[in-house]
Design an enzyme around this catalytic site. Structure first.
Site, PDB file in Angstrom:
ATOM      1  CE  LYS A   1     -11.668   5.591  -5.162  1.00 43.71           C
ATOM      2  NZ  LYS A   1     -11.819   4.873  -6.441  1.00 43.71           N
TER       3      LYS A   1
ATOM      4  NE  ARG B   1      -4.871  -2.600  -9.818  1.00 43.56           N
ATOM      5  CZ  ARG B   1      -5.541  -2.437 -10.963  1.00 43.56           C
ATOM      6  NH1 ARG B   1      -4.902  -2.569 -12.116  1.00 43.56           N
ATOM      7  NH2 ARG B   1      -6.820  -2.145 -10.956  1.00 43.56           N
TER       8      ARG B   1
END
Ligand code: BES
Ligand code: MN
Ligand code: ZN
Length: 515
Positions: free
Chosen positions: A294, A368
Site C-alpha cells: 500500500k 477474502r
C-alpha cells in the site's frame, strides 16, 4: 499501563422536583423548535433565575441534535452543573438520539473531570420507547462517550487529575419505571463494556497485537467465562488442516498466523435444540498490502484491519454475560499481511481449506483469502446461519462513506433481521448487491477463482468471492471498512477505533435468542 475510565451506571429514585436532585452534572434534554420550555425545564429555570429561558431566547441554545451547553447551578438547585443537550425535532428522535445524548454527556463529564452524571429521561421518551430499551441505550451511550484510549500515554497534563471512575445515573421518581429502566441498564452495561473492550483491542497497534497475542486475549476471555471455550490453531495445525488461505497471507510475517475459535454454549438449556449461528471475523493485525504494498499515506490505520475479528470476540463476551439461548461459534482467522522473502506473491495459486484454488492477483486482497478458510470452517462446523464481518474493501468505504457498513446476503429473511437489529443497535447497514455477474468476474483461467475482480464494484465482487465458500447456508456479509474508526473525535466519541459491530451482532443474537 493505565486503565481506561471505569464506568458504573445505575438507576436512582429521585424526588419529583428535579431541582432538588444532588449531582455533579445534571443532564437535561431539550427538543428543537419548541415554543416554550416544558414543565420539567420550567421548574429548573425558575430556580436558576430564568437562565434557561434567557439563553433560549438569545438563541444561544436551540436544541439542535448533537448540541450541548453547560451551565452552572445556584444555591437553589441540587446540581453543581447542568448540561443541556439538544434532542432535535420532537417527532424525529429515536432511541439512538438517547444513546448519543448519553454519550455526549459522558464524554463531557470525563473531559471536565466530573465524577458523577445524572441523566433525566425526557417525559416524551417514556411514552414512545420501552423503558428497558431506554435504560439500555443510556448505558451503552455512557460507556461509548466515557471511553478513553490512553494505555500508552504516560503522565501528560491531560491525564493529571483525571478521575478514576465515573458514576452515571438514570433517574426517575416512579419506582415501577425505575425497575424497568434498571433491567435495560444492566443489558446496556454488558454491551457497552464489550464494545469498549473491542475498541481497546482494536486501538492497540501491530507491535502489541499480532495473531498470537490476539489469540491469547481470546483464551483469556474464555478462561474468565464458564460458557465460553476457546481453541486456537497455530501455524503447525493450520498446515495439518491445510488452511491455505490463512497460511498464504501469514507467510510473509515473522508473526505466525492463527485461527481462533470461540464457542458459546448456553448453560442449563438443551443446547442441541437451539439454533447455531457462526460469526466469522477478519483479523488482519496489520495490513501493509504485502508484496502489492500500500502507499505510505494512512498505512498506520491498517492496524484496524483486525476490527471484524475483534467485533466477533467482543460480541461473544457480551453474549456469554447475557446468557443468551442460542449456540454461537466465533471464528476468527488471523494473520499479519507483510512483504518479505517468504510472502505469498501475485501469480501464486493457493489451495484453500475448502479445496478450491485461488489465483492471487493482488496480495492486498488478503481479507477474502483468510475469510474463505473461516467461512468453510463455519460450514463444516454445522452452523445454521453464517454472518461474517470484515474491513474488507476500500471500495465499500468509497461507496457508503463513514456512516454505514455494507450488507450483502443470500437470504431475504436474514437481511430483514439484520436490518432490524441494526436499527435497535444504532449501527447502520446499507444493503448492497452481489451475485452471479459479480461472481463471474472472480473466475480464473488457471484456477477456480482469482482474488480480485475488475475496477468496478469492488465491494460486490469481494462479497461474490466469499459467497463461493458458504455452500447452501444462510449467510450475511458485513463490509465495515468505512466504519471501523472515527478519523476525528465527535461530540460523543474520541478519535480511533469505533467498536462497530458489537452492538449489531449482539442485538441480532438477542433477537434470535428471544424466539
Ligand atoms: N483492509 C483493506 C480494506 C480497507 C481499506 C479497510 C480502507 C479499511 C479502509 C483490504 O485488505 C484491501 O486492501 N482491499 C483492497 C482490495 C483490492 C486489492 C481488490 C482494496 O480495497 O483496495
Ligand atoms: Mn489489504
Ligand atoms: Zn485488509
Amino acid at each position: 499501563m493505565r486503565e481506561i475510565i471505569k464506568l458504573q451506571v445505575k438507576a436512582r429514585k429521585v424526588d419529583t422536583d428535579i431541582s432538588k436532585c444532588r449531582t455533579d452534572l445534571l443532564v437535561v434534554g431539550m427538543f428543537s423548535g419548541m415554543a416554550r420550555l416544558d414543565k420539567f425545564c420550567s421548574r429548573l429555570d425558575d430556580k436558576l433565575g430564568g437562565t434557561i429561558s434567557r439563553l433560549v431566547k438569545l438563541e444561544d441554545f436551540k436544541g439542535k441534535e448533537g448540541s450541548s451547553l453547560l451551565i452552572y447551578g445556584t444555591s437553589e438547585v441540587g446540581a453543581k452543573r447542568i448540561l443541556l443537550i439538544g434532542l432535535g425535532r420532537k417527532n424525529k428522535t429515536g432511541l439512538d438520539t438517547i444513546r448519543k445524548s448519553a454519550g455526549i454527556a459522558a464524554n463531557k463529564a470525563v473531559s471536565i473531570k466530573a465524577e458523577q452524571i445524572t441523566l433525566a429521561i425526557h417525559k416524551a421518551f417514556g411514552g414512545r420507547f420501552a423503558l428497558p430499551d431506554i435504560g439500555r441505550v443510556c448505558a451503552e451511550g455512557a460507556y461509548f462517550g466515557g471511553y478513553r484510549y490512553d494505555e500508552f500515554v504516560t503522565d501528560t497534563d491531560e491525564q493529571n487529575g483525571r478521575k478514576e471512575s465515573l458514576l452515571v445515573e438514570v433517574i426517575d421518581s416512579d419506582s415501577e419505571k425505575l425497575a424497568k429502566l434498571r433491567k435495560g441498564v444492566e443489558t446496556g452495561m454488558i454491551i457497552g463494556q464489550a464494545q469498549n473492550y473491542a475498541r481497546t483491542l482494536a486501538n492497540r497497534p501491530g507491535n502489541v497485537i499480532n495473531p498470537e497475542t490476539l489469540a491469547a486475549e481470546a483464551k483469556k476471555l474464555a478462561k474468565e467465562s464458564e460458557n465460553l471455550k476457546c481453541t486456537v490453531f497455530d501455524e503447525k495445525q493450520l498446515k495439518q488442516k491445510a488452511m491455505g488461505g490463512v497460511l498464504a497471507v501469514g507467510a510473509g510475517s515473522r508473526n505466525k498466523p492463527t485461527f481462533i475459535v470461540l464457542k458459546y454454549t448456553p448453560a442449563g438449556k438443551k443446547a442441541d435444540k437451539l439454533p447455531t449461528v457462526a460469526l466469522v471475523g477478519k483479523a488482519i493485525t496489520f495490513d501493509s498490502g504485502g508484496i502489492s504494498i500500500k502507499p505510505a499515506k494512512g498505512m498506520g490505520e491498517m492496524k484496524l484491519d483486525k476490527s471484524g475479528g475483534i467485533a466477533v470476540i467482543a460480541s461473544l463476551k457480551a453474549i456469554s454475560q447475557l446468557r443468551l439461548s442460542v449456540n454461537v461459534f466465533g471464528i476468527i482467522p488471523s494473520a499479519e499481511n507483510m512483504p518479505s522473502g517468504t510472502s505469498y506473491r501475485p501469480g501464486d495459486i493457493v489451495t484453500t481449506y475448502s479445496g478450491k484454488t485461488v489465483e492471487i492477483d493482488n496480495t492486498d486482497a488478503e481479507g477474502r483469502m483468510i475469510l474463505s478458510d473461516g467461512l468453510d470452517y463455519a460450514v463444516k462446523s454445522g452452523a445454521d446461519i453464517i454472518i461474517d464481518i470484515a474491513t474488507l474493501t476500500g471500495a465499500c468505504k468509497v461507496a457508503l462513506g463513514k456512516y454505514m457498513a455494507g450488507l450483502m446476503t443470500n437470504d431475504d429473511k436474514l437481511k430483514r433481521q439484520m436490518q432490524n437489529a441494526s436499527k435497535l443497535a444504532g449501527e447502520k447497514l446499507w444493503p448492497m448487491p452481489s451475485g452471479e455477474e459479480y461472481a463471474e468476474e472472480m473466475k480464473s483461467k488457471i484456477a477456480d477463482l482469482k482474488n480480485t475482480g475488475s475496477r468496478w464494484g469492488g465491494a460486490c465482487t469481494a462479497a461474490a468471492f466469499l459467497s463461493q465458500f458458504v455452500g447452501e447456508k444462510k449467510w450475511a456479509h458485513i463490509d465495515m471498512a468505512g466504519v471501523d474508526m472515527f478519523e476525528k473525535g465527535t461530540e460523543f466519541s474520541e478519535a480511533g477505533a469505533s467498536g462497530f459491530g458489537v452492538r449489531l451482532l449482539t442485538t441480532y443474537l438477542m433477537q434470535v435468542s428471544a424466539k
